[in-house]
Scaffold this active site. Structure first.
Site, mmCIF file in Angstrom:
data_model
loop_
_atom_site.group_PDB
_atom_site.id
_atom_site.type_symbol
_atom_site.label_atom_id
_atom_site.label_comp_id
_atom_site.label_asym_id
_atom_site.label_seq_id
_atom_site.Cartn_x
_atom_site.Cartn_y
_atom_site.Cartn_z
ATOM 1 N N ARG A 35 29.210 8.393 -61.099
ATOM 2 C CA ARG A 35 30.016 8.547 -62.313
ATOM 3 C C ARG A 35 30.710 7.250 -62.707
ATOM 4 O O ARG A 35 30.863 6.951 -63.895
ATOM 5 C CB ARG A 35 31.015 9.688 -62.120
ATOM 6 N N ASP A 139 43.531 21.870 -69.394
ATOM 7 C CA ASP A 139 42.726 21.167 -68.399
ATOM 8 C C ASP A 139 43.286 19.763 -68.211
ATOM 9 O O ASP A 139 43.916 19.208 -69.122
ATOM 10 C CB ASP A 139 41.267 21.088 -68.836
#
Length: 268
Positions: A35, A139
């Site tokens: 990532r 979130d």
């Protein structure tokens, strides 16, 4: 793909833990490297270790947000763990329509890209219509919140969605959006998304009849879990219900709750 050195991995995971409260294990080193590689390429840095060095040296807040977004991105789907939605339907069936106490409010506390919150909204829409309820999704990841607000998803994410709900509350994509669905605007307007870190002071989002806190506690040790659950319970009404992931248990955290169904709790 450039491998991530142990020192760089420790630097990134320490920063990530400080921001999110989540401790990534050594087993996640390859995932973190993959990532970060994408972020390094976007910055024109070919070597992942060099990117980490740049990140730590500059302390660029916007770049740190990108790192947190990348490391908290998890694919989810509509009506995940369907037993909870069946429980919600039964509970609503027993609830008198228009009962006193204002709008029926549900908090999707770790809403990721929004599928859970919209799944809840579909069930509430079937019961209440388009008034008398609200869903809030929060979130840690700003990227996930942005995705949730758009309400546009691959059709594959709706593989567990009952067909009548799919037809009533979703629009099928055409042209550039072939293979995708969009949550209907009238449903989206009753679902609000914002950023929140469950390990920090919570935003002022009010009190809730239900809180879905699913598939997030698995990332924390017991003290971390207890801290989050205690904080979240302050937003649950006295007669409200807390839903956790079926692979998660809060029974051993010393918190005064009573299980009323698998992975469903109320205040003791």
């Amino acid at each position: 793909m450039t491998m991530l050195s142990k020192n760089s991995f420790q630097a990134v995971t320490t920063m990530f833990r400080q921001v999110s409260g989540i401790q990534l294990s050594d087993a996640k080193q390859a995932l973190v490297a993959g990532r970060l590689q994408k972020l390094a390429q976007a910055r024109g840095v070919r070597d992942v270790d060099a990117y980490v060095e740049l990140l730590m040296r500059e302390g660029d807040a916007q770049e740190l947000v990108k790192v947190v977004d990348k490391l908290t991105t998890n694919e989810t789907y509509f009506f995940r763990e369907p037993q909870h939605f069946e429980h919600l339907k039964r509970m609503l069936a027993e609830r008198r329509a228009g009962a006193a106490g204002g709008d029926f409010r549900v908090w999707s506390a770790a809403s990721s890209s929004g599928e859970e919150a919209y799944s809840i909204a579909m069930v509430l829409g079937e019961h209440f219509g388009l008034r008398g309820w609200q869903v809030i999704g929060t979130d840690l990841s700003t990227a996930m919140v942005d995705t949730a607000r758009r309400g546009l998803y691959p059709l594959e994410r709706a593989r567990l969605t009952p067909t009548p709900l799919l037809k009533r509350w979703c629009l099928k994509g055409h042209g550039d959006n072939t293979g995708k669905l969009m949550v209907a605007p009238e449903l989206r307007q009753l679902v609000r998304f914002e950023c929140a870190n469950l390990t920090r002071t919570l935003p002022e989002i009010g009190q809730f009849d239900l809180v879905f806190l699913r598939n997030v506690l698995i990332y924390f040790d017991n003290p971390g879990k207890a801290d989050i659950v205690k904080r979240v319970l302050t937003r649950l009404k006295p007669d409200g219900l807390l839903f956790t992931g079926h692979a998660e248990s809060i029974a051993n955290l010393g918190i005064p709750t009573v299980a009323v169904a698998p992975a469903v709790y109320r205040h003791a």
